[in-house]
Scaffold this motif. Structure first.
Motif, PDB file in Angstrom:
ATOM      1  N   GLU A   1      48.446  39.193  28.595  1.00  0.00           N
ATOM      2  CA  GLU A   1      47.521  39.933  27.727  1.00  0.00           C
ATOM      3  C   GLU A   1      46.331  40.489  28.507  1.00  0.00           C
ATOM      4  O   GLU A   1      45.468  41.154  27.939  1.00  0.00           O
ATOM      5  CB  GLU A   1      47.031  39.044  26.589  1.00  0.00           C
ATOM      6  N   PHE A   2      46.286  40.214  29.812  1.00  0.00           N
ATOM      7  CA  PHE A   2      45.179  40.668  30.645  1.00  0.00           C
ATOM      8  C   PHE A   2      45.687  41.499  31.829  1.00  0.00           C
ATOM      9  O   PHE A   2      46.840  41.359  32.248  1.00  0.00           O
ATOM     10  CB  PHE A   2      44.388  39.481  31.195  1.00  0.00           C
ATOM     11  N   VAL A   3      44.807  42.351  32.348  1.00  0.00           N
ATOM     12  CA  VAL A   3      45.031  42.974  33.646  1.00  0.00           C
ATOM     13  C   VAL A   3      43.969  42.428  34.592  1.00  0.00           C
ATOM     14  O   VAL A   3      42.839  42.126  34.175  1.00  0.00           O
ATOM     15  CB  VAL A   3      44.966  44.512  33.592  1.00  0.00           C
ATOM     16  N   ILE A   4      44.330  42.297  35.847  1.00  0.00           N
ATOM     17  CA  ILE A   4      43.409  41.771  36.858  1.00  0.00           C
ATOM     18  C   ILE A   4      42.809  42.928  37.637  1.00  0.00           C
ATOM     19  O   ILE A   4      43.532  43.757  38.207  1.00  0.00           O
ATOM     20  CB  ILE A   4      44.138  40.812  37.818  1.00  0.00           C
ATOM     21  N   ILE A   5      41.487  43.004  37.650  1.00  0.00           N
ATOM     22  CA  ILE A   5      40.780  44.012  38.434  1.00  0.00           C
ATOM     23  C   ILE A   5      39.869  43.296  39.426  1.00  0.00           C
ATOM     24  O   ILE A   5      39.711  42.077  39.377  1.00  0.00           O
ATOM     25  CB  ILE A   5      39.953  44.970  37.549  1.00  0.00           C
ATOM     26  N   TYR A   6      39.266  44.087  40.322  1.00  0.00           N
ATOM     27  CA  TYR A   6      38.338  43.523  41.307  1.00  0.00           C
ATOM     28  C   TYR A   6      36.968  44.147  41.119  1.00  0.00           C
ATOM     29  O   TYR A   6      36.816  45.376  41.137  1.00  0.00           O
ATOM     30  CB  TYR A   6      38.839  43.779  42.731  1.00  0.00           C
ATOM     31  N   VAL A   7      35.969  43.290  40.924  1.00  0.00           N
ATOM     32  CA  VAL A   7      34.577  43.716  40.817  1.00  0.00           C
ATOM     33  C   VAL A   7      33.761  42.841  41.759  1.00  0.00           C
ATOM     34  O   VAL A   7      33.896  41.611  41.735  1.00  0.00           O
ATOM     35  CB  VAL A   7      34.043  43.571  39.374  1.00  0.00           C
TER      36      VAL A   7
END
Length: 237
Positions: A136-142
């Motif tokens: 249910e999530f997408v992984i991003i980079y911040v």
């Protein structure tokens, strides 16, 4: 002989002094943006990597390519950026102010692929992992760390690194070998990507109004070391 030794000692001291100044400059930059460097990160490109500034928040890019590609987000409703433990890290939402398109609650300094929240551009690009249909999530980079976005009601497109780079215009930095100063003036498109090698071809002003100089050039270059890109990516917004 004594004079020669003294001269060599002076040269060494001057060299050390220059190196120390650069180290201090780089360390001050790290402290200013508040982002911790890891052993896997590419060298910091100082303030050249600043992309935009919006309501007191500075947005930076980086040469380190994280994850499997880049996710572009359309912010039509409030989006919460979550830590891996599902606590709230920050948020981006449309503003009711006609002059300021977004309300952004993030750290004062943000490192992401490309964020330009201005009303003319509205760009929100993050390095990301390949979206998993089962999650249910997408992984991003911040700020060089993994964060989560909930997929529900999220409008996004994902491009793997090859597709993303082929969509961009390319400028060549001096770090690339076998490139002349003249060739650094031109803009290019990636024609073919083969691991660390890339076939590029120059493009003219008819492709983008930002382009000033043109000469017909096609050549192979080494465009990255591992996950560290050696090229600059531009878009004709």
């Amino acid at each position: 002989m004594k004079t020669l030794n003294i001269m060599l000692l002076v040269i060494v001291l001057i060299s050390c002094k220059k190196v120390n100044k650069q180290e201090v400059k780089d360390e001050n930059y790290k402290q200013n943006i508040g982002v911790t460097e890891s052993i896997n990160d590419c060298p910091i490109d100082s303030m050249k990597m600043k992309i935009s500034e919006f309501n007191g928040i500075n947005f930076y890019s980086e040469n380190t390519m994280r994850g499997k590609g880049v996710i572009n987000i359309s912010v039509d409703t409030k989006i919460e950026i979550l830590n891996l433990d599902k606590t709230i890290y920050g948020s981006i939402s449309p503003s009711k102010n006609d002059l300021i398109p977004y309300d952004i609650h993030l750290p004062k300094n943000v490192v992401a692929r490309e964020i330009i929240p201005d009303i003319e551009f509205r760009i929100f690009d993050f390095d990301a992992e390949q979206p998993d249909n089962a999650s249910e999530f997408v992984i991003i980079y911040v700020n060089k760390e993994k964060k989560l976005l909930r997929k529900k009601n999220l409008q996004y497109t994902f491009s793997n690194w090859d597709k993303y780079i082929k969509s961009a215009f390319i400028q060549l930095d001096s770090d690339i070998i076998n490139i002349s100063k003249e060739e650094q003036k031109y803009w290019y498109k990636a024609i073919q990507i083969n691991a660390d090698s890339m076939l590029i071809k120059s493009v003219s002003k008819t492709d983008c109004d930002y382009i000033e100089d043109y000469k017909d050039i096609s050549k192979w270059i080494k465009w990255k070391n591992g996950n560290c890109k050696l090229i600059k990516l531009n878009f004709c917004y």
